[in-house]
Design a protein around this motif. Structure first.
Motif, short mmCIF file in Angstrom:
data_model
loop_
_atom_site.label_atom_id
_atom_site.label_comp_id
_atom_site.label_asym_id
_atom_site.label_seq_id
_atom_site.Cartn_x
_atom_site.Cartn_y
_atom_site.Cartn_z
N ALA A 111 -2.33 -4.51 -4.39
CA ALA A 111 -1.77 -3.18 -4.16
C ALA A 111 -2.90 -2.18 -3.94
N GLY A 112 -2.86 -1.49 -2.80
CA GLY A 112 -3.85 -0.46 -2.50
C GLY A 112 -3.20 0.91 -2.54
N ALA A 113 -3.86 1.86 -3.21
CA ALA A 113 -3.31 3.21 -3.27
C ALA A 113 -4.44 4.19 -3.57
N GLY A 114 -4.19 5.44 -3.16
CA GLY A 114 -5.17 6.49 -3.43
C GLY A 114 -4.57 7.57 -4.31
N LEU A 115 -5.40 8.54 -4.65
CA LEU A 115 -5.01 9.69 -5.49
C LEU A 115 -4.51 9.21 -6.86
N ALA A 116 -3.37 9.74 -7.33
CA ALA A 116 -2.83 9.30 -8.64
C ALA A 116 -2.17 7.95 -8.41
N MET A 139 0.87 -1.19 0.00
CA MET A 139 0.00 0.00 0.00
C MET A 139 0.90 1.23 0.00
N GLY A 140 0.38 2.32 -0.58
CA GLY A 140 1.21 3.49 -0.82
C GLY A 140 1.53 4.31 0.41
N SER A 141 0.74 4.13 1.46
CA SER A 141 0.93 4.93 2.67
C SER A 141 0.35 4.17 3.86
N GLU A 142 0.87 4.49 5.05
CA GLU A 142 0.30 3.90 6.26
C GLU A 142 -1.18 4.26 6.39
N SER A 143 -1.57 5.42 5.83
CA SER A 143 -2.97 5.84 5.91
C SER A 143 -3.91 4.87 5.17
N ASP A 144 -3.35 4.06 4.27
CA ASP A 144 -4.17 3.10 3.52
C ASP A 144 -4.50 1.85 4.35
N TRP A 145 -3.80 1.68 5.45
CA TRP A 145 -3.99 0.46 6.26
C TRP A 145 -5.41 0.31 6.77
N PRO A 194 -8.54 0.63 -5.13
CA PRO A 194 -8.56 2.09 -5.08
C PRO A 194 -8.99 2.57 -3.68
N ILE A 195 -8.12 3.35 -3.05
CA ILE A 195 -8.42 3.83 -1.70
C ILE A 195 -9.34 5.06 -1.79
N GLN A 196 -10.36 5.04 -0.92
CA GLN A 196 -11.35 6.14 -0.93
C GLN A 196 -10.77 7.32 -0.15
N THR A 197 -10.13 8.23 -0.86
CA THR A 197 -9.50 9.37 -0.19
C THR A 197 -9.41 10.55 -1.16
N GLY A 198 -9.10 11.71 -0.61
CA GLY A 198 -8.86 12.89 -1.44
C GLY A 198 -10.14 13.53 -1.97
#
Ligand code: RP5
Length: 166
Positions: free
Chosen positions: A68-73, A14-20, A92-96
């Motif tokens: 793989a989980g990630a948000g934004l671009a 995942m692209g960031s700890e915030s995705d956890w 796709p992470i629900q963020t932004g």
């Protein structure tokens, strides 16, 4: 047949700890099915070299699928898919500002030749990515196919038994 040495069969990145907060659903579902896996924070944009090292090492050590989980671009699933021929599923992470629609399109709109199996935005997708990987593994490890059938039966029984105050 189960993984003989307990080595991870699946890598979850995942692209960031915030995705956890979202990707914990993937982890919990893999735990529920007894699938050995690892979870890592690695970013296509922020740590490209570390990501490449991780994907290549994972594949050489026997990982059979990536989530793989990630948000934004959200370049992460595509970047993973560019580095391996193993199946890659993107969450796709629900963020932004766009609530994950940007990430959904980034994953779904991969160019021909480098596919990313893209699931729903957010927690439903995080669960379903794990279930898809279990289904892939079931082709080689029959125990996962059995567990999937039991999972579906339990799900159906729960819905059938639902009583409404009506
Ligand atoms: C993406 O940017 C990550 O996957 C995350 O969904 C989003 C925000 O990251 P943080 O600012 O929370 O680290 O790369």
């Amino acid at each position: 047949m189960s993984q003989p040495d307990g080595k991870p069969l699946v890598a979850v990145v995942m692209g960031s700890e915030s995705d956890w907060e979202t990707m914990i659903r993937t982890h919990k579902t893999l735990v529920e099915f007894g699938v050995p896996h690892v979870c890592r924070v690695l970013s296509a944009h922020r740590t490209p070299e570390l990501l490449a090292d991780f994907v290549r090492k994972s594949e050489s050590e026997g990982v059979e699928a990536f989530i793989a989980g990630a948000g934004l671009a959200a370049a992460l699933p595509g970047a993973v898919a560019a580095l391996t021929t193993r199946p890659v599923f993107g969450v796709p992470i629900q963020t932004g500002a766009l609530n994950g629609q940007d990430a959904l399109l980034a994953m779904a709109q991969m160019p021909p030749g480098i596919p990313v199996g893209t699931v729903a935005i957010g927690t439903p997708g995080a669960t379903n990515a794990a279930l898809l990987v279990v289904a892939v593994l079931a082709n080689k490890y029959p125990e996962y196919g059995e567990k999937l059938k039991n999972y579906r039966s339990a799900q159906a029984a729960k819905i059938a038994a639902t009583k409404l105050p009506c």
